[in-house]
Every structure is written in structure tokens, then in C-alpha cells.
Design a protein around this motif. Sequence first.
Motif, PDB file in Angstrom:
ATOM      1  N   THR A  37       0.823  -1.202   0.000  1.00 44.63           N
ATOM      2  CA  THR A  37       0.000   0.000   0.000  1.00 44.63           C
ATOM      3  C   THR A  37       0.863   1.260   0.000  1.00 44.63           C
ATOM      4  O   THR A  37       0.534   2.248  -0.659  1.00 44.63           O
ATOM      5  CB  THR A  37      -0.939   0.001   1.223  1.00 44.63           C
ATOM      6  OG1 THR A  37      -1.786  -1.145   1.122  1.00 44.63           O
ATOM      7  CG2 THR A  37      -1.784   1.258   1.255  1.00 44.63           C
ATOM      8  N   LEU A  38       1.978   1.235   0.730  1.00 52.45           N
ATOM      9  CA  LEU A  38       2.899   2.374   0.705  1.00 52.45           C
ATOM     10  C   LEU A  38       3.371   2.648  -0.722  1.00 52.45           C
ATOM     11  O   LEU A  38       3.386   3.785  -1.183  1.00 52.45           O
ATOM     12  CB  LEU A  38       4.104   2.099   1.604  1.00 52.45           C
ATOM     13  CG  LEU A  38       3.903   2.223   3.118  1.00 52.45           C
ATOM     14  CD1 LEU A  38       5.133   1.696   3.842  1.00 52.45           C
ATOM     15  CD2 LEU A  38       3.635   3.665   3.497  1.00 52.45           C
ATOM     16  N   LYS A  39       3.735   1.585  -1.423  1.00 46.45           N
ATOM     17  CA  LYS A  39       4.224   1.739  -2.793  1.00 46.45           C
ATOM     18  C   LYS A  39       3.129   2.290  -3.699  1.00 46.45           C
ATOM     19  O   LYS A  39       3.376   3.191  -4.515  1.00 46.45           O
ATOM     20  CB  LYS A  39       4.712   0.392  -3.328  1.00 46.45           C
ATOM     21  CG  LYS A  39       5.252   0.465  -4.757  1.00 46.45           C
ATOM     22  CD  LYS A  39       5.779  -0.888  -5.201  1.00 46.45           C
ATOM     23  CE  LYS A  39       6.293  -0.809  -6.641  1.00 46.45           C
ATOM     24  NZ  LYS A  39       6.788  -2.121  -7.106  1.00 46.45           N
ATOM     25  N   ALA A  40       1.907   1.777  -3.551  1.00 50.74           N
ATOM     26  CA  ALA A  40       0.798   2.263  -4.375  1.00 50.74           C
ATOM     27  C   ALA A  40       0.553   3.750  -4.141  1.00 50.74           C
ATOM     28  O   ALA A  40       0.344   4.518  -5.085  1.00 50.74           O
ATOM     29  CB  ALA A  40      -0.468   1.459  -4.066  1.00 50.74           C
ATOM     30  N   ARG A  41       0.601   4.165  -2.905  1.00 53.31           N
ATOM     31  CA  ARG A  41       0.353   5.572  -2.599  1.00 53.31           C
ATOM     32  C   ARG A  41       1.490   6.464  -3.090  1.00 53.31           C
ATOM     33  O   ARG A  41       1.258   7.586  -3.546  1.00 53.31           O
ATOM     34  CB  ARG A  41       0.142   5.740  -1.093  1.00 53.31           C
ATOM     35  CG  ARG A  41      -1.168   5.126  -0.617  1.00 53.31           C
ATOM     36  CD  ARG A  41      -1.385   5.348   0.871  1.00 53.31           C
ATOM     37  NE  ARG A  41      -2.669   4.788   1.292  1.00 53.31           N
ATOM     38  CZ  ARG A  41      -3.105   4.802   2.537  1.00 53.31           C
ATOM     39  NH1 ARG A  41      -2.365   5.336   3.498  1.00 53.31           N
ATOM     40  NH2 ARG A  41      -4.280   4.276   2.838  1.00 53.31           N
ATOM     41  N   LEU A  42       2.701   5.972  -3.002  1.00 45.10           N
ATOM     42  CA  LEU A  42       3.833   6.745  -3.508  1.00 45.10           C
ATOM     43  C   LEU A  42       3.741   6.920  -5.019  1.00 45.10           C
ATOM     44  O   LEU A  42       3.964   8.011  -5.554  1.00 45.10           O
ATOM     45  CB  LEU A  42       5.147   6.055  -3.123  1.00 45.10           C
ATOM     46  CG  LEU A  42       5.552   6.177  -1.645  1.00 45.10           C
ATOM     47  CD1 LEU A  42       6.608   5.141  -1.288  1.00 45.10           C
ATOM     48  CD2 LEU A  42       6.077   7.589  -1.355  1.00 45.10           C
ATOM     49  N   LEU A  43       3.409   5.848  -5.727  1.00 43.35           N
ATOM     50  CA  LEU A  43       3.294   5.939  -7.186  1.00 43.35           C
ATOM     51  C   LEU A  43       2.122   6.809  -7.609  1.00 43.35           C
ATOM     52  O   LEU A  43       2.155   7.449  -8.661  1.00 43.35           O
ATOM     53  CB  LEU A  43       3.139   4.531  -7.779  1.00 43.35           C
ATOM     54  CG  LEU A  43       4.398   3.658  -7.762  1.00 43.35           C
ATOM     55  CD1 LEU A  43       4.065   2.234  -8.156  1.00 43.35           C
ATOM     56  CD2 LEU A  43       5.453   4.240  -8.695  1.00 43.35           C
ATOM     57  N   ALA A  44       1.098   6.841  -6.783  1.00 41.45           N
ATOM     58  CA  ALA A  44      -0.086   7.635  -7.120  1.00 41.45           C
ATOM     59  C   ALA A  44       0.031   9.081  -6.669  1.00 41.45           C
ATOM     60  O   ALA A  44      -0.834   9.903  -6.967  1.00 41.45           O
ATOM     61  CB  ALA A  44      -1.323   6.998  -6.476  1.00 41.45           C
TER      62      ALA A  44
END
Length: 473
Positions: free
Chosen positions: A99-106
Motif C-alpha cells: 500500500t505504501l508503494k501504491a500511494r507513492l506511485l499515485a
Amino acid sequence: MPPVGVAVSLVTVMQKFPTAETVIPSSGQKPRVTPDSAKVSTASVTWTNAEPDTLMERVLAPANLRRAYQRVVSNKGAPGADGMTVADLAGYVRQYWPTLKARLLAGEYQPQAVRAVEIPKPQGGTRQLGIPSVVDRLIQQALQQQLTPIFDPLFSDYSYGFRPGRSTHQAIEMARAHVTAGHRWCVELDLEKFFDRVNHDILMACIERRIKDKCVLRLIRRYLEAGIMSGGVVSPRQEGTPQGGPLSPLLSNILLDELDRELERRGHRFVRYADDANIYVRSPRAGERVLVSVERFLRERLKLTVNRKKSQVARAWKCDYLGYGMSWHRQPRLRVARMSLDRLRDRLRMLLRSVRARKMATVIERINPVLRGWASYFKLSQSKRPLEELDGWVRHKLRCVIWRQWKQPPTRLRNLMRLGLSEERANKSAFNGRGPWWNSGAQHMNYALPKKLWDRLGLVSILDTINRLSRVT
């Protein structure tokens, strides 16, 4: 270095991408996961199919994150505002990384507030550090590793602070080279509360000249604007880049490179290490002119303030730099600055304050790393007498510890005789009624505990260490 198993499992989880949204707990809450039916935001899903070579994706690449993780763990450091320790990082990331990665990419990730810590300054007063959370330290370190190869090759050759392959020793040698070349007047610049006064808009404009990834730019801006927690209260921040995070030194270099380029354009000889900058000129009149014009440039272009009380134009040998001073000779000789000698004495006094009941081997083991590190930093010093006096002072302090441990005159008499003094001389010394400091510097204690004995006990000699390092280099 983390255990191999931890590092491998961390990288494995970093390579995965979420199929459901994990709710990341706020400070003080235990981790929890929403039902599998919960989905990540539409923006996050869109970004997963983005071109594979965006800067943000390089930041989040497993190899880059593994390096960042190992660096954060090896640096240890205190917890941030959420209380999470470095030891907790692996378990937290294993559970929440998708989820951290998804939020960073978004572009949806919001950094936590940094924890304010006041530390004493060598010249008096305090400096505020901002300690990010461990997770934010990981992300900042990953960012720094990708941004440094982009910006560092563009920095000035006269800039030395927090740059790969550059050191304080190189900066000091450059300062001496300027003076040797005949620029024997120094404009000593002191930027008032530099890390607290960085203008975010100006800094972001400097970054945007080289970085086009809006996701990265947005994240850097959010790190700049993250609040500061002090006493349980979070205060917003409109300016400054608090010291304490992995990204802060690079950001300060990016901003101050504007000053470096202006000085180079004007043809000045200078050296800069972080926010410590000295400019070398040929006359006091030129120095005053440079000080006024540089102050105007910093105020108008970078919105920074020069501290006039601490800035000056003076002879180069009256301006200490990075702990060193230099002599007035045509070929200047480097020496240890008086303030550096005083600070070491203060440090050793503090370490020796509570060692009266300890064995001397334990005391020496406690102070040796300080002496060894200090000698390594000041290995460029060419003035040996202050170092010889400092070695003598250290032995004097240790003899004082021993004299206090002996306590009673009969014990002192017995030990002085055991160490080679005649009964008559030992008796006179043990019962002389003088204080510990006088006795520990007197001839009878120097005879009983000479330098060769301290060498056998393993006490680091600063002078001997510097001489040895000088021969090696």
C-alpha cells in the motif's frame, strides 16, 4: 547490516504489488488490514501501468530500496514522532509495503510530522533537529540515492559538504591553497539559521530545473512542508528543511549551489562545506565589498540572511574553518583551532566525571575511541606542541583519577612504593596534604606513572597517532 533473511524477505515483499488496500495505522495504533474486497484508489491502479522508467519507479526499485533499508538500519537513530524504532521497520514494511508503494506511485503519500529535538551547539545555544519517522527515513534515503547522481555532477568544485568522494580534509586543503596563492584575507560568512530559513518555492524551482517527474516533486514538497511535533503538538512549516533526515543535506546543497555559481561567475576563490562558506580575497577593502554584495545576493535571490555579528573580514589565520586554523607563513601550516582543543577537553571531562570506582583499563577503553577519532580528524595538523600538551593533559587527568581512587595516605604510600618510589619519597608525597590535581601533576606521580606505562595500558596518544597517520599518507 540487517540479517540476510530479513533483507531477502523485505525485497521479496517490495517486488509485490497490492490487490487490496491496507490501512496504514496512525501513530500509537496497532497495524490492521481491511477486508480483501477493499480496493486501492483508481489513481493508484492507473499508476501501476505507468511507463516503467519514471524516476519514482527507480526510487522504488527493489535494489534501490534494499540499499536504502540497509543504510537506515546501519545508521540506527532515534524513533520519530510515531515511536517506531529501526528494529520495527522490517516487520512494518513486510505488512504495509504494497500500500505504501501504491500511494507513492499515485502521489497520495503523506509524510508524518518530524519529531523536534534540541541539541547544544558548540558555541552555545541550541540547534533544532527534525527526526523523521523510520518509514520516512527509508523513503527519503531511497530518494536521495536516485537524486544524488542527477545533481552532484553539476555542483561546484569548491563545494565539499555531504558529497560522495569529498571530505572536510579536502575543503581544508583547498582553503590553504587559496591562502598560499596570495588571497590572505578571508570573508567568513555565517548564514543565520540556514536550515530553518530555506525558502521552499526557491528550492523547488532549483529542483524542477532537473527533475520533471511530478510525483517526485510533489513528494519532496510534502517532506519540506511536513509539520514539526514538539511537546505533543504539531506545528505547520512554511520554510526550512530541518536537519535530521537523509534528504536534507542534498536539498541544502541544491539551494546553495546557486551561491557557488554566483561566486564562480564573479571569479572569487572560495570553499563551502554545507552552510559554512569562506571567500578568500587579496585585501580588506575587497573583502568588505564582497561581503556586502554577497549579502545582497543571498537576501534578494535566495531569501537567506547573513548573520553580521558572526560574519567578518579578517586575516586568513584569524578565521578558523571546520575545526582547523592556519599559520601566517607564506606557506601556511595547518593547526588545531583553540575551540577544537577546548571542546575535546570538555568531552573528556564529561566522560571521566563518573569513573572513580572503575578499573583503569575500563576507563581507557571508554575514552580511546574519542581520542582515536579526534586524532584521525586532525591528522592534517602540522603544529605538534598543542597535541603534545593535550596528551600530557589526558595523562594528568588519568593520574588524578588514580590518586582519588587511592583515597587514604597509607594506600598512596603503599602504591607509590610499589611503582618504584623510595620509602622516604613515597611517604613525603603521600602525606603532603595537597589536592588531587596538584599531586597528579607533581613529579612523584609522573615518575610512578610515566608515558611508557600508559602506552603499555593501551592509552591512545594523539601525537603518536597523528604522526603515524601522517607517515601513512
